[in-house]
Design an enzyme around this catalytic site. Structure first.
Site, mmCIF file in Angstrom:
data_model
loop_
_atom_site.group_PDB
_atom_site.id
_atom_site.type_symbol
_atom_site.label_atom_id
_atom_site.label_comp_id
_atom_site.label_asym_id
_atom_site.label_seq_id
_atom_site.Cartn_x
_atom_site.Cartn_y
_atom_site.Cartn_z
ATOM 1 N N ASN A 8 16.668 39.168 28.974
ATOM 2 C CA ASN A 8 15.664 39.909 28.222
ATOM 3 C C ASN A 8 15.549 41.257 28.921
ATOM 4 O OD1 ASN A 8 13.338 40.918 27.104
ATOM 5 N ND2 ASN A 8 12.127 39.060 27.405
ATOM 6 N N ARG A 40 17.509 38.725 24.074
ATOM 7 C CA ARG A 40 16.437 39.163 23.187
ATOM 8 C C ARG A 40 16.737 40.593 22.753
ATOM 9 N NH1 ARG A 40 11.109 41.510 25.046
ATOM 10 N NH2 ARG A 40 9.784 41.538 23.202
ATOM 11 N N HIS A 90 7.197 40.318 18.684
ATOM 12 C CA HIS A 90 6.807 39.122 19.456
ATOM 13 C C HIS A 90 7.231 37.843 18.724
ATOM 14 C CE1 HIS A 90 3.533 41.583 21.699
ATOM 15 N NE2 HIS A 90 4.588 41.401 22.470
ATOM 16 N N ARG A 115 -0.099 50.959 25.484
ATOM 17 C CA ARG A 115 0.134 51.412 24.104
ATOM 18 C C ARG A 115 -1.182 51.442 23.338
ATOM 19 N NH1 ARG A 115 4.578 47.143 22.592
ATOM 20 N NH2 ARG A 115 4.882 46.708 24.801
ATOM 21 N N GLU A 155 9.508 32.698 25.894
ATOM 22 C CA GLU A 155 10.516 33.347 25.047
ATOM 23 C C GLU A 155 11.926 32.979 25.496
ATOM 24 O OE1 GLU A 155 8.282 36.827 26.001
ATOM 25 O OE2 GLU A 155 8.324 37.517 23.922
#
Ligand code: ADP
Length: 396
Positions: free
Chosen positions: A14, A96, A184, A244, A382
């Site tokens: 990832n 990913r 996500h 963010r 993940e």
């Protein structure tokens, strides 16, 4: 040597802008996956830091070196991972990839053609996709025999109806890819699969999953599938995040550029790296730090974070037509009982009733017995989701 009853190992990567997270999974003959190594290579001001943990979370390696430069560090990482395999046969590598555009909606095996196509999608997520693709290209070049699979963070949201994906812009822009995608997805897919196991009835109903980490978003699920989500065209939209901004009136952007004189690059840096909890507090992007600090600005930042989550919960519950379950996940969702409590306290109108002791103890179910909505904490993974996809995608 491979362990007894094992068919090989799957490596997951990832790769982000300043770190590459990895995991190595053993695949048993019955298909069961077991994480045997997890770790990351992180670049900070001083250089590179490489950490590896074992199956039980024990720290096996923690090394730092001054060298920088992506290719050198990636080569170092791959050489180390060869060692970490301890003789296991590598059945495949899963990656990913943040954005698959409208056309890539399921995991796919990497081919040179696919890499070119994904490269052309990089403009949809310029801060993420080039980093995601770099190790894939490097591995294809230096280890061409290894099967590689890409898993898209947008793919889980392919079930969103068109009405949830459209911006109210002239339709020609939609044809050029300007639409809501959602992100996500690997986390939501993992959480949804876990929920199907631990609470099948709730999984079959109307659920909101809140992925609250450095990046943060929420997803409305019906029957385990994404119906709507707070992130849109990019991973900037929706909730307040570490750095963010989340949802912002597009008119504010125009104003910043026209009247404050910000260039496109400066605006991008502002929205991605100087906003969110960091911008609001002026102290930190880290929720743990903000919860400990006494300055009013720290508390105000946390208040805005919670307020947006409560507001989006109302919106998603309306889209779902009610609510049967709420799931907290990721760094803040899994580890900050105070934040969970503050959110749940404002969702009583939806039928949420928290069990304060279960919440403080970090139990799996944190709602009271008489709560209409079942509230759970499900740690996301993940990496495990990527490994499942590599295992399940038929070899081409
Ligand atoms: P990433 O998106 O980088 O994977 P994580 O899911 O690890 O992020 O989440 C990072 C966030 O989780 C940070 O804001 C961190 O402060 C927060 N966090 C982790 N542990 C705790 C804790 N015990 N209490 C409050 N916040 C926490």
């Amino acid at each position: 040597m491979s362990g007894a009853g094992e068919t090989g190992a799957i490596l997951t990567l990832n790769a982000g802008s300043s770190s590459i997270k990895f995991a190595i999974f053993d695949v048993a003959t019955d298909g069961a996956l077991r994480a045997w190594r997890r770790g990351e290579l992180r670049e900070d001001g001083a250089g590179q830091r490489f950490r590896v943990k074992g199956a039980d979370g024990e720290l096996l390696a923690d090394e730092a070196w001054a060298q920088s430069g992506f290719e050198a560090s990636l080569e170092h990482l791959l050489a180390r991972l060869d060692g970490e395999l301890h003789g296991r046969h590598l059945a495949g590598i899963g990656h990913r990839v943040v954005h698959g555009g409208a056309g890539h909606r399921t995991p796919e095996e990497v081919t040179p053609e696919l890499l070119d196509l994904l490269g052309s999608l990089a403009e949809l997520a310029p801060l993420h996709v080039p980093h995601n693709l770099a190790p894939i290209r490097e591995i294809a070049r230096t280890r061409p025999g290894i099967r590689q699979v890409v898993c898209f963070d947008t793919a889980f949201h392919r079930t969103m109806p068109a009405v949830a994906t459209r911006f109210a812009l002239p339709r020609e822009f939609e044809r050029r890819g300007i639409r809501r995608y959602g992100f996500h997805g690997l986390s939501y897919e993992y959480v949804s699969r876990r929920l199907a196991v631990v609470s099948p009835q709730v999984h079959g109903g109307r659920v909101i999953a809140a992925h609250l980490g450095n990046g943060a978003s929420m997803c409305g699920l019906r029957g385990g599938e994404s119906l709507d989500t707070t992130m849109g065209f990019t991973a900037l939209d929706g909730l307040v995040m570490g750095t963010r901004c989340g949802a912002l009136d597009p008119g504010a952007l125009l104003h910043l550029m026209r009247w404050e004189g910000l260039s496109i690059d400066e605006t991008e840096r502002l929205l991605y790296t100087r906003a969110g909890l960091l911008g609001l507090s002026g102290i930190s992007n880290d929720m743990r730090v903000l919860l400990e600090r006494a300055e009013p600005a720290a508390a105000e930042a946390v208040e805005v974070f919670v307020h947006r989550i409560v507001r989006e919960t109302g919106a998603l519950a309306s889209v779902l037509g009610g609510l049967d379950g709420f799931v907290f996940t990721a760094g803040i969702g899994e580890n900050a009982p105070e934040i969970r409590e503050r959110i749940c306290a404002r969702l009583g109108w939806l039928g949420v009733r928290l069990d304060p002791a279960a919440n403080a103890a970090g139990a799996q179910v944190i709602s009271a017995a008489d709560s209409v909505v079942e509230v759970r904490v499900i740690p996301t993974d993940e990496e495990a989701m990527i490994a499942e996809h590599v295992r399940d995608l038929p070899a081409s």
